[in-house]
Enzyme design. Structure first.
Site, PDB file in Angstrom:
ATOM      1  N   GLN A  76      -5.394  -1.175  10.107  1.00 33.42           N
ATOM      2  CA  GLN A  76      -4.981  -2.585   9.664  1.00 33.42           C
ATOM      3  C   GLN A  76      -5.607  -3.677  10.455  1.00 33.42           C
ATOM      4  O   GLN A  76      -5.438  -3.537  11.717  1.00 33.42           O
ATOM      5  CB  GLN A  76      -3.558  -2.504   9.495  1.00 33.42           C
ATOM      6  CG  GLN A  76      -2.784  -3.909   8.819  1.00 33.42           C
ATOM      7  CD  GLN A  76      -3.461  -3.872   7.331  1.00 33.42           C
ATOM      8  OE1 GLN A  76      -3.543  -2.739   6.809  1.00 33.42           O
ATOM      9  NE2 GLN A  76      -3.674  -5.158   6.791  1.00 33.42           N
TER      10      GLN A  76
ATOM     11  N   LYS B  36       0.940  -1.165   0.060  1.00 28.95           N
ATOM     12  CA  LYS B  36      -0.114  -0.139  -0.024  1.00 28.95           C
ATOM     13  C   LYS B  36       0.774   1.402   0.170  1.00 28.95           C
ATOM     14  O   LYS B  36       0.825   2.075  -0.733  1.00 28.95           O
ATOM     15  CB  LYS B  36      -1.059  -0.040   1.278  1.00 28.95           C
ATOM     16  CG  LYS B  36      -2.116  -1.054   1.194  1.00 28.95           C
ATOM     17  CD  LYS B  36      -2.739  -1.402   2.474  1.00 28.95           C
ATOM     18  CE  LYS B  36      -3.636  -2.327   2.535  1.00 28.95           C
ATOM     19  NZ  LYS B  36      -4.389  -2.606   3.622  1.00 28.95           N
TER      20      LYS B  36
ATOM     21  N   SER C  64     -22.099 -20.826   4.441  1.00 34.39           N
ATOM     22  CA  SER C  64     -21.593 -22.248   5.103  1.00 34.39           C
ATOM     23  C   SER C  64     -22.848 -23.004   5.075  1.00 34.39           C
ATOM     24  O   SER C  64     -22.767 -24.318   5.500  1.00 34.39           O
ATOM     25  CB  SER C  64     -20.854 -22.062   6.305  1.00 34.39           C
ATOM     26  OG  SER C  64     -21.765 -21.220   7.239  1.00 34.39           O
TER      27      SER C  64
ATOM     28  N   VAL D  22      -7.340 -10.583  -8.095  1.00 41.03           N
ATOM     29  CA  VAL D  22      -8.126  -9.601  -7.203  1.00 41.03           C
ATOM     30  C   VAL D  22      -6.956  -8.797  -6.422  1.00 41.03           C
ATOM     31  O   VAL D  22      -7.443  -7.616  -5.953  1.00 41.03           O
ATOM     32  CB  VAL D  22      -9.313 -10.242  -6.427  1.00 41.03           C
ATOM     33  CG1 VAL D  22      -9.798  -9.203  -5.435  1.00 41.03           C
ATOM     34  CG2 VAL D  22     -10.234 -10.826  -7.212  1.00 41.03           C
TER      35      VAL D  22
ATOM     36  N   ASP E 280     -11.401   2.477   3.317  1.00 39.31           N
ATOM     37  CA  ASP E 280     -11.607   1.163   3.446  1.00 39.31           C
ATOM     38  C   ASP E 280     -13.145   0.898   3.491  1.00 39.31           C
ATOM     39  O   ASP E 280     -13.495  -0.241   3.099  1.00 39.31           O
ATOM     40  CB  ASP E 280     -11.036   0.420   4.703  1.00 39.31           C
ATOM     41  CG  ASP E 280      -9.753  -0.510   4.505  1.00 39.31           C
ATOM     42  OD1 ASP E 280      -9.618  -0.647   3.352  1.00 39.31           O
ATOM     43  OD2 ASP E 280      -9.371  -0.846   5.323  1.00 39.31           O
TER      44      ASP E 280
ATOM     45  N   GLY F 212     -19.927 -16.449  -0.129  1.00 44.08           N
ATOM     46  CA  GLY F 212     -19.265 -15.531   1.351  1.00 44.08           C
ATOM     47  C   GLY F 212     -20.178 -14.473   1.658  1.00 44.08           C
ATOM     48  O   GLY F 212     -20.967 -13.908   0.744  1.00 44.08           O
TER      49      GLY F 212
END
Length: 320
Positions: free
Chosen positions: A118, A74, A215, A293, A143, A190
């Site tokens: 982070q 980054k 799941s 990605v 973010d 997901g």
């Protein structure tokens, strides 16, 4: 555990596979991210020329002392584009209150236009991650993890929020294929706050019909087989098999997993959530791992930071 479909479905898709000869077109995140970074570099240069050396500012806040490859990438990308990036490291002994104070100090700094905390937070103290990420100013939340930005995304206010970087990068890769999202059947495997849930919202507001699998999904191969566009962020190595796919599907693999491999110097190799070799036989477009990605996630973080700086300049001009 994701359950498997019946043997009849396997036989059916295997028969389809036998009729497909060509390999999938690789969607290179490395190449696409380079194009994005070049565009952003030009945008930053224009801002510097127009506003007396102005530079977008980015802060990466980390609670731990060891090095981090993701943070390094980054900071490197920011320097390349012309973003003034700063890495703030708090010790693992830092308390939640100290982390919150650091976040609020950056919130109040007009020279900083983007702040990322982070994750995970490697602290000796118990931390409320949601509280910390929601303390980040929504105007600097590049973010896209705060409740404000997530809420705007879920309502379709795409022009008034920061979109999480990985899903945003996935959308850019899909655009690179030339395949229109509108009207397509998209399947997202997901439902995480960082990837799955915002990916679903993005596809929905781009007019796809979206199915979210997780799941507890009982008929996963059958659901995957319906997908014109498949995005996988399950965190399970090579879980999605090529024979599950609809022929010609766009497949975006967000997984980063490690499998033992004695032929590698490290003793392991990086794989995605999709079994690449078999998917390559059926998909129309397919992202590699690595080089898919991952680079786009960093590129979209830079894009959000530049966008935040542009919004800051517009607000400043309006006040004048």
């Amino acid at each position: 555990m994701f359950s498997l479909a019946s043997r009849s479905l396997r036989l059916s898709v295997a028969g389809c596979q036998a009729s497909r000869c060509s390999l999938a077109t690789v969607i290179s995140g490395s190449k696409t991210s380079k194009l994005v970074r070049e565009r952003l570099k030009n945008d930053v240069e224009k801002m510097r020329n127009q506003f007396s050396g102005f530079r977008p500012g980015l802060v990466v806040l980390q609670v731990r002392h060891d090095s981090n490859l993701y943070i390094s990438s980054k900071l490197k990308a920011a320097a390349e584009i012309g973003i003034e990036a700063k890495h703030i490291r708090l010790p693992s002994s830092a308390t939640q209150e100290e982390v919150l104070q650091s976040v609020m100090a950056v919130n109040q700094n007009p020279a900083v236009h983007g702040l990322i905390v982070q994750l995970p937070l490697d602290s000796a103290h118990k931390m409320d991650t949601d509280l910390i990420t929601n303390t980040v100013s929504s105007d600097k939340d590049v973010d896209g993890l705060s409740c404000i930005n997530a809420g705007k995304l879920s309502r379709g206010d795409l022009s008034d929020c920061f979109i999480p970087c990985t899903p945003n990068g996935c959308m850019e890769l899909i655009r690179q294929t030339g395949v229109s999202v509108a009207g397509k059947h998209a399947v997202v495997i997901g439902r995480s706050k960082i990837v799955g849930a915002p990916m679903r919202d993005l596809l929905l507001w781009r007019h796809a019909t979206v199915t979210t699998c997780h799941s507890k999904t009982q008929d996963l191969p059958e659901q995957v087989g319906r997908a014109d566009i498949l995005v996988v962020g399950a965190g399970r190595a090579e879980m999605v098999r090529g024979e599950w796919l609809k022929v010609g599907a766009v497949v975006i693999d967000c997984g980063i997993n490690h499998l033992p491999d004695e032929t590698k110097a490290s003793g392991k190799r990086v794989v995605g959530d999709v079994h690449y070799a078999s998917a390559n036989q059926r998909a129309g477009f397919l992202t590699p791992v690595p080089g898919g990605v991952g680079p786009m996630t960093v590129a979209m973080l830079m894009e959000n930071t530049v966008q935040s700086a542009q919004r800051f300049l517009l607000r400043s001009q309006s006040l004048r």
